[in-house]
Design a protein around this motif. Sequence first.
Motif, short mmCIF file in Angstrom:
data_model
loop_
_atom_site.label_atom_id
_atom_site.label_comp_id
_atom_site.label_asym_id
_atom_site.label_seq_id
_atom_site.Cartn_x
_atom_site.Cartn_y
_atom_site.Cartn_z
N ILE A 14 0.83 -1.21 0.00
CA ILE A 14 0.00 0.00 0.00
C ILE A 14 0.87 1.26 0.00
O ILE A 14 0.65 2.19 -0.78
CB ILE A 14 -0.95 0.01 1.22
CG1 ILE A 14 -1.88 -1.20 1.18
CG2 ILE A 14 -1.76 1.31 1.25
CD1 ILE A 14 -2.81 -1.26 0.00
N PHE A 15 1.87 1.28 0.86
CA PHE A 15 2.72 2.46 1.01
C PHE A 15 3.46 2.80 -0.28
O PHE A 15 3.43 3.94 -0.76
CB PHE A 15 3.71 2.23 2.15
CG PHE A 15 4.65 3.38 2.38
CD1 PHE A 15 4.18 4.58 2.88
CD2 PHE A 15 6.00 3.26 2.10
CE1 PHE A 15 5.04 5.65 3.10
CE2 PHE A 15 6.87 4.31 2.31
CZ PHE A 15 6.39 5.52 2.81
N VAL A 29 -4.92 4.48 -8.34
CA VAL A 29 -5.47 3.17 -7.99
C VAL A 29 -4.47 2.44 -7.11
O VAL A 29 -3.27 2.42 -7.40
CB VAL A 29 -5.75 2.33 -9.26
CG1 VAL A 29 -6.36 0.99 -8.88
CG2 VAL A 29 -6.65 3.08 -10.22
N ILE A 30 -4.94 1.85 -6.02
CA ILE A 30 -4.06 1.08 -5.14
C ILE A 30 -4.35 -0.42 -5.31
O ILE A 30 -5.48 -0.80 -5.66
CB ILE A 30 -4.20 1.50 -3.67
CG1 ILE A 30 -5.65 1.35 -3.19
CG2 ILE A 30 -3.70 2.92 -3.46
CD1 ILE A 30 -5.83 1.65 -1.71
N PRO A 31 -3.36 -1.27 -5.08
CA PRO A 31 -3.53 -2.71 -5.34
C PRO A 31 -4.55 -3.40 -4.43
O PRO A 31 -5.21 -4.35 -4.84
CB PRO A 31 -2.13 -3.28 -5.10
CG PRO A 31 -1.21 -2.11 -5.19
CD PRO A 31 -1.99 -0.94 -4.70
N THR A 90 6.31 -7.71 -1.84
CA THR A 90 5.90 -6.39 -2.31
C THR A 90 6.27 -6.17 -3.76
O THR A 90 5.44 -5.73 -4.57
CB THR A 90 6.56 -5.29 -1.44
OG1 THR A 90 6.14 -5.46 -0.09
CG2 THR A 90 6.15 -3.90 -1.92
N ILE A 91 7.50 -6.49 -4.12
CA ILE A 91 7.97 -6.30 -5.50
C ILE A 91 7.16 -7.13 -6.48
O ILE A 91 6.71 -6.64 -7.52
CB ILE A 91 9.47 -6.65 -5.60
CG1 ILE A 91 10.31 -5.62 -4.84
CG2 ILE A 91 9.91 -6.71 -7.07
CD1 ILE A 91 11.77 -5.99 -4.70
N VAL A 92 6.95 -8.40 -6.14
CA VAL A 92 6.23 -9.30 -7.06
C VAL A 92 4.76 -8.89 -7.19
O VAL A 92 4.22 -8.87 -8.31
CB VAL A 92 6.35 -10.76 -6.60
CG1 VAL A 92 5.55 -11.68 -7.51
CG2 VAL A 92 7.82 -11.20 -6.58
N ILE A 93 4.12 -8.55 -6.08
CA ILE A 93 2.71 -8.14 -6.13
C ILE A 93 2.55 -6.86 -6.94
O ILE A 93 1.65 -6.74 -7.79
CB ILE A 93 2.14 -7.94 -4.72
CG1 ILE A 93 2.07 -9.26 -3.95
CG2 ILE A 93 0.75 -7.28 -4.77
CD1 ILE A 93 1.04 -10.24 -4.46
#
Length: 202
Positions: A14-15, A29-31, A90-93
């Motif tokens: 999110i951050f 847009v946030i994931p 985080t990187i992969v998502i």
Amino acid sequence: NYLLSCNLAEVLIIFIAILIGFKINNEIVIPLIAIHLLWINLVTDGLPALALGVDPVMKGVMERKPRDPDEAIISRNLGWNILFIGVLLTIVILALFWYNLETAIKAQTIAFTALVVFEMVRLQVIRQQYGLGMFSNKWLLLAIFVSIGLQFLLLYTFLSGYFGVVALTLLDWLEIIIAGLAVFLLGIVGGSLIRKRTKQFD
């Protein structure tokens, strides 16, 4: 280890997404949205976390040196493991989210579902590091099956409308599975390197 690394990933996703500012039609847009995080923390995380409590004891545990009573609860090895996995997830998502950012709901669904799957992968990475076989805890297998089953129920029934998700295609699942395999392999390699660097196991 399991809960802290996965929760760190949720916070970082999110951050960093807010810092990057992913946009569709000039709208950020946030994931992951709030209800996704609630679902993960209350439903899909809970059962596996409880099942870990009945994991078998690792081989040779009584041959290890006693832990220093003055040592921090989170050792250097554990701390670096949590940070490494949190950043890796985080990187992969975010990469999956960006790659599928044609429509917000599709990209969010993939990020949301991938995180659920990757947290199940994370379980196996941890257990492999402790020398525990994939089939050594029947309750954990049941918990994983139920968690993934609930995610399918969410995606392919009327519940999808309440959670702001859409049904994923076979190609979408293939993306998630391939990314999950990468997370597993990198998690194993990273954990091994951290263990050698810190000269600690737990």
